[in-house]
Design an enzyme around this catalytic site. Structure first.
Site, short mmCIF file in Angstrom:
data_model
loop_
_atom_site.label_atom_id
_atom_site.label_comp_id
_atom_site.label_asym_id
_atom_site.label_seq_id
_atom_site.Cartn_x
_atom_site.Cartn_y
_atom_site.Cartn_z
CG ASP A 14 48.57 38.79 30.15
OD1 ASP A 14 47.85 39.00 31.15
OD2 ASP A 14 48.14 38.23 29.12
CG ASP B 130 45.03 46.55 30.96
OD1 ASP B 130 43.94 46.69 30.35
OD2 ASP B 130 45.20 45.70 31.84
CD GLU C 79 41.08 45.31 31.48
OE1 GLU C 79 40.15 44.55 31.81
OE2 GLU C 79 42.29 44.97 31.40
#
Length: 317
Positions: free
Chosen positions: A115, A204, A206
């Site tokens: 990634d 994403d 986090e």
């Protein structure tokens, strides 16, 4: 009896001696550290010294730490977070960048991926392909104001060398609603097409690299934000977004919600020899980010299945 002239001479010699002592004392004082700049009244000597050293060192230090992947404790600038930026800041990396123990990890196959984000710039995809990388995710967006300037080269370049590719969105739940960010993502690289080589988009979600770990949201508010994002993304693309997170963050910020395990594939981040305990609701992971190795090649990942199964996922299965 002394003459008037001889008395005058003695007085002159005494005065000269006093003046000499004063001059010597003044010279001694001026020789002390920092006294010259203080005596000048404007500190020129000190200023010149500072200009020659201090700002240059401060600038160099800032460039070497602020927002760079090589320093896991450095906060990224707005827009420059990457998949795992918060993870590196909060969870220990117990790998040295080598391949994990696939037996301990329980991997069904070793489909290797990477990634990337703007930190990698223009990626040499043919080199990665020759090293065995078969899928790639590129950061497309963050919040509702950032688009990766290298996204086109990364997203199309990986596709052109034969990789199965996808896009991810770095969520900032404190800045706008989940629906707003899902729409921004879908409109700026996060879409999906059934061409056999495009994977569903990734949320994403986090640790916040810019501030409060859970972005100032309560556990229930965070779950609702994620639902808002994933339902909007599915309405826009027909696909369930992959959720990238860590078990620790998920537990802390969603109360270990099990609401997404039956619908959204899990991308677990854990920099160790195995993925460890998964968040509630998921009986297995789909992707595993097993190390964050630096700015030149991106993070390294595994797909938990065969190449055939990865193609099925890309096709909507």
């Amino acid at each position: 009896m002394p003459s008037f002239r001889s008395g005058t001479a003695r007085r002159r010699r005494g005065t000269a001696a006093v003046i000499g002592m004063f001059v010597s004392l003044l010279a001694l004082v001026l020789a002390l550290p920092g006294a010259a700049s203080a005596a000048s009244g404007n500190g020129d000597s000190g200023t010149k010294s500072a200009k020659a050293t201090t700002p240059g060192k401060a600038t160099e230090s800032a460039k070497s730490t602020e927002g760079l992947r090589g320093n896991p404790k450095a906060p990224a600038k707005r827009g420059e977070a990457w998949m795992g930026a918060g993870v590196r800041m909060h969870e220990a990396d117990s790998t040295d960048g080598t391949q994990p123990d696939k037996n301990r990890a329980g991997l069904l196959a070793s489909v290797h991926g990477v990634d990337v984000s703007s930190h990698q710039g223009n990626v040499a995809w043919s080199t990665l392909w020759n090293s065995g990388v078969r899928f790639a995710y590129s950061k497309a967006t963050e919040g509702t104001s950032y688009k990766n300037p290298y996204f086109a080269q990364q997203y199309n370049g990986s596709y052109n060398v034969g990789m199965i590719r996808g896009a991810y969105h770095f969520a900032t739940p404190s800045s706008s609603s989940g629906a707003t960010q899902a729409n921004y993502f879908a409109s700026n690289g996060g879409g999906w097409s059934k061409d056999g080589k495009t994977l569903p988009g990734v949320l994403d979600i986090e640790y916040n690299p810019y501030g409060a770990t859970c972005y100032g949201l309560s556990k229930s508010a965070m779950v609702n934000w994620i639902k808002d994002f994933t339902s909007t993304y599915k309405a826009r693309t027909g696909r369930d977004a992959v959720i990238y997170t860590t078990t620790s963050w998920w537990t802390q910020c969603t109360g270990n919600s099990s609401a997404f395990g039956n619908s959204n594939p899990l991308w677990i981040a854990r920099y160790a020899s195995s993925p460890g305990t998964l968040p509630a609701g998921w009986g297995f992971y789909t992707f595993w980010q097993y190390t964050s190795s630096g700015p030149t090649v991106g993070d390294h990942d595994y797909f938990n299945g065969s190449m055939t199964r990865l193609k099925v996922l890309a096709n909507g299965g």
